[in-house]
Design a protein around this motif. Structure first.
Motif, mmCIF file in Angstrom:
data_model
loop_
_atom_site.group_PDB
_atom_site.id
_atom_site.type_symbol
_atom_site.label_atom_id
_atom_site.label_comp_id
_atom_site.label_asym_id
_atom_site.label_seq_id
_atom_site.Cartn_x
_atom_site.Cartn_y
_atom_site.Cartn_z
ATOM 1 N N LEU A 126 0.828 -1.202 0.000
ATOM 2 C CA LEU A 126 0.000 0.000 0.000
ATOM 3 C C LEU A 126 0.868 1.260 0.000
ATOM 4 O O LEU A 126 0.599 2.213 -0.746
ATOM 5 C CB LEU A 126 -0.925 -0.009 1.222
ATOM 6 C CG LEU A 126 -1.993 1.088 1.238
ATOM 7 C CD1 LEU A 126 -3.033 0.823 0.153
ATOM 8 C CD2 LEU A 126 -2.665 1.163 2.599
ATOM 9 N N CYS A 127 1.912 1.264 0.821
ATOM 10 C CA CYS A 127 2.788 2.430 0.873
ATOM 11 C C CYS A 127 3.506 2.649 -0.455
ATOM 12 O O CYS A 127 3.719 3.792 -0.870
ATOM 13 C CB CYS A 127 3.786 2.286 2.023
ATOM 14 S SG CYS A 127 3.026 2.457 3.659
ATOM 15 N N LYS A 128 3.869 1.561 -1.122
ATOM 16 C CA LYS A 128 4.460 1.717 -2.445
ATOM 17 C C LYS A 128 3.478 2.360 -3.419
ATOM 18 O O LYS A 128 3.851 3.224 -4.225
ATOM 19 C CB LYS A 128 4.922 0.358 -2.982
ATOM 20 C CG LYS A 128 6.156 -0.200 -2.323
ATOM 21 C CD LYS A 128 7.402 0.617 -2.619
ATOM 22 C CE LYS A 128 7.816 0.495 -4.068
ATOM 23 N NZ LYS A 128 9.143 1.152 -4.318
ATOM 24 N N ARG A 129 2.220 1.960 -3.347
ATOM 25 C CA ARG A 129 1.194 2.549 -4.221
ATOM 26 C C ARG A 129 1.114 4.060 -4.023
ATOM 27 O O ARG A 129 0.868 4.811 -4.966
ATOM 28 C CB ARG A 129 -0.171 1.946 -3.920
ATOM 29 C CG ARG A 129 -0.355 0.518 -4.388
ATOM 30 C CD ARG A 129 -1.777 0.053 -4.077
ATOM 31 N NE ARG A 129 -1.970 -1.361 -4.365
ATOM 32 C CZ ARG A 129 -3.113 -2.004 -4.163
ATOM 33 N NH1 ARG A 129 -4.169 -1.342 -3.682
ATOM 34 N NH2 ARG A 129 -3.212 -3.290 -4.435
ATOM 35 N N PHE A 130 1.304 4.491 -2.780
ATOM 36 C CA PHE A 130 1.174 5.912 -2.470
ATOM 37 C C PHE A 130 2.503 6.652 -2.517
ATOM 38 O O PHE A 130 2.571 7.812 -2.123
ATOM 39 C CB PHE A 130 0.498 6.098 -1.107
ATOM 40 C CG PHE A 130 -0.993 5.926 -1.155
ATOM 41 C CD1 PHE A 130 -1.815 6.940 -1.631
ATOM 42 C CD2 PHE A 130 -1.583 4.745 -0.746
ATOM 43 C CE1 PHE A 130 -3.184 6.788 -1.687
ATOM 44 C CE2 PHE A 130 -2.965 4.573 -0.793
ATOM 45 C CZ PHE A 130 -3.771 5.604 -1.271
ATOM 46 N N GLY A 131 3.566 5.993 -2.994
ATOM 47 C CA GLY A 131 4.773 6.742 -3.300
ATOM 48 C C GLY A 131 6.020 6.439 -2.510
ATOM 49 O O GLY A 131 7.048 7.102 -2.720
ATOM 50 N N GLU A 174 6.872 -9.321 -2.439
ATOM 51 C CA GLU A 174 6.161 -9.207 -3.711
ATOM 52 C C GLU A 174 6.986 -8.345 -4.665
ATOM 53 O O GLU A 174 7.696 -7.423 -4.241
ATOM 54 C CB GLU A 174 4.789 -8.556 -3.507
ATOM 55 C CG GLU A 174 3.854 -9.322 -2.588
ATOM 56 C CD GLU A 174 3.243 -10.537 -3.251
ATOM 57 O OE1 GLU A 174 3.373 -10.665 -4.486
ATOM 58 O OE2 GLU A 174 2.640 -11.348 -2.526
ATOM 59 N N ALA A 175 6.865 -8.626 -5.947
ATOM 60 C CA ALA A 175 7.634 -7.866 -6.942
ATOM 61 C C ALA A 175 7.324 -6.368 -6.861
ATOM 62 O O ALA A 175 8.211 -5.531 -7.048
ATOM 63 C CB ALA A 175 7.345 -8.401 -8.340
ATOM 64 N N GLY A 176 6.067 -6.037 -6.544
ATOM 65 C CA GLY A 176 5.668 -4.637 -6.508
ATOM 66 C C GLY A 176 6.209 -3.848 -5.335
ATOM 67 O O GLY A 176 6.009 -2.631 -5.265
ATOM 68 N N PRO A 182 -0.673 6.375 4.657
ATOM 69 C CA PRO A 182 0.291 6.066 3.595
ATOM 70 C C PRO A 182 0.425 7.184 2.575
ATOM 71 O O PRO A 182 1.372 7.205 1.787
ATOM 72 C CB PRO A 182 -0.294 4.805 2.952
ATOM 73 C CG PRO A 182 -1.767 4.893 3.206
ATOM 74 C CD PRO A 182 -1.876 5.515 4.579
ATOM 75 N N PHE A 183 -0.500 8.126 2.609
ATOM 76 C CA PHE A 183 -0.490 9.274 1.687
ATOM 77 C C PHE A 183 0.738 10.158 1.908
ATOM 78 O O PHE A 183 1.112 10.941 1.036
ATOM 79 C CB PHE A 183 -1.745 10.119 1.884
ATOM 80 C CG PHE A 183 -2.963 9.325 2.253
ATOM 81 C CD1 PHE A 183 -3.618 8.551 1.307
ATOM 82 C CD2 PHE A 183 -3.437 9.304 3.560
ATOM 83 C CE1 PHE A 183 -4.718 7.793 1.651
ATOM 84 C CE2 PHE A 183 -4.549 8.556 3.909
ATOM 85 C CZ PHE A 183 -5.186 7.796 2.957
#
Length: 347
Positions: free
Chosen positions: A28-33, A61-63, A231-232
């Motif tokens: 989730l934190c990766k999604r938000f930067g 995970e790869a992401g 996470p933003f």
């Protein structure tokens, strides 16, 4: 900032936190930067014994990449064996925990306890560097207490041991998490450093992130408690660093949907039962400050069906739309004054 092949300008990094930075939250934190994420810190002794619960913390995970596995222990032997196990899960680098102040870690001679034994700390670091085929970094504090601040000596020893970057939390072990982090000691360490320094402690907003970079001159910053339920902060910090513009705080809709996304990731990683149960600790921070939040929070922490939790949260989002129109959600009411054709605060 360069760690082995990783080269990121002024990275904003997720700090390792037990029971927080699991696979779901990292994604989730990766999604938000977040530029780099760390696993929860894992016990070297548990790894060498092959403890299943601990080994699950190493699944990546790869992401998530770039991602570090953080290990802690009190002996050279256990840390060398743990390094070998951790490498089997193919992280981008290994990080050594020399900073955890808790009784379960420091009380057993690991983590921040090694600040009282800098020679042993350096020996552990050198052995892990020698064993690992990956870059090795470390995270520590400025000293054991305010009468024994030794971060400059620790820095020099770890550099000589081959550590490629050092994250510094600006508190002593005796401080635990009380008071204010001392950014001056981080700045002093940066002035002496031959390796990248990552600054950590009391970054609660994008403005704090910018202030930390300016105050310390650090190569990167690391956010811990400020990312819980928020996470933003990673995207906000990076936007401010790159543009000089402060983004608005996330509105209720974004916060609720982030909680739902987090729940879905948790279920995907841990299964329906544990994924739902272990999310319970996060809802209060996602929903903090919203109207009548105690009612919805009490409902979702008692619910074992993640789909019903999602339905409760979506129903609460609809309630919040009404509260916002009535002016009971301040930042949303202010936003509507300038964006009367929109209902959701996005950025």
């Amino acid at each position: 900032m360069r760690i082995g092949p990783i080269d990121i300008d002024r990275p904003v990094i997720l700090a390792p936190m037990e029971d927080v930075t699991d696979r779901a939250f990292r994604q989730l934190c990766k999604r938000f930067g977040a530029d780099i994420v760390y696993t929860e810190f894992v016990s070297a002794e548990a790894l060498r014994r092959g403890a299943e619960k601990t080994l699950r913390k190493l699944v990546l995970e790869a992401g998530e990449r770039p991602v570090a596995v953080q290990i802690f222990g009190s002996t050279v032997e256990s840390m060398v064996e743990a390094t070998a196990v951790a490498e089997e899960y193919a992280p981008d680098f290994i990080d050594i925990n020399f900073g955890c102040p808790t009784k379960k870690v420091a009380g057993k001679g690991a983590g921040a306890a090694l600040l009282r034994e800098p020679g042993k700390m350096a020996a552990i670091a050198e052995a892990v560097v020698r064993r690992s085929s990956l870059p090795v970094t470390a995270k520590t504090r400025i000293g054991w207490d305010h009468d024994s601040i030794n971060i400059i000596d620790v820095l020099r020893r770890l550099e000589d041991a081959g550590i490629q970057a050092l994250a510094i939390h600006g508190r002593t072990r005796s401080d635990m998490y009380k008071g204010r982090a001392d950014w001056n000691w981080i700045a002093e360490a940066k002035n002496h450093a031959r390796i990248p320094v990552i600054a950590n402690g009391d970054i609660w907003s994008a403005e704090d992130a910018l202030a930390m970079f300016r105050h310390t001159g650090a190569d990167g910053i690391m956010i811990g408690r400020g990312a819980i339920g928020n996470p933003f902060i990673f995207g906000q910090a990076k936007h401010l660093l790159q543009t000089g513009v402060v983004l608005p705080m996330p509105g209720f809709s974004l916060r609720i949907h982030a909680a739902i996304d987090h729940l879905e990731l948790s279920v995907a990683c841990k299964g329906e039962k544990y994924g739902t149960i272990e999310m319970r600790r996060h809802y209060s921070t996602y929903l903090k400050g919203l109207p009548k939040v105690s009612v919805v929070r009490n409902a979702i922490v008692r619910e074992d069906d993640w789909q019903l939790v999602t339905e409760i949260l979506l129903a609460y989002e609809r309630e919040c739309e009404g509260y916002a129109r009535d002016g009971r959600i301040k930042e949303y009411a202010e936003y509507l004054n300038d964006h009367s054709d929109k209902l959701v605060l996005n950025y």
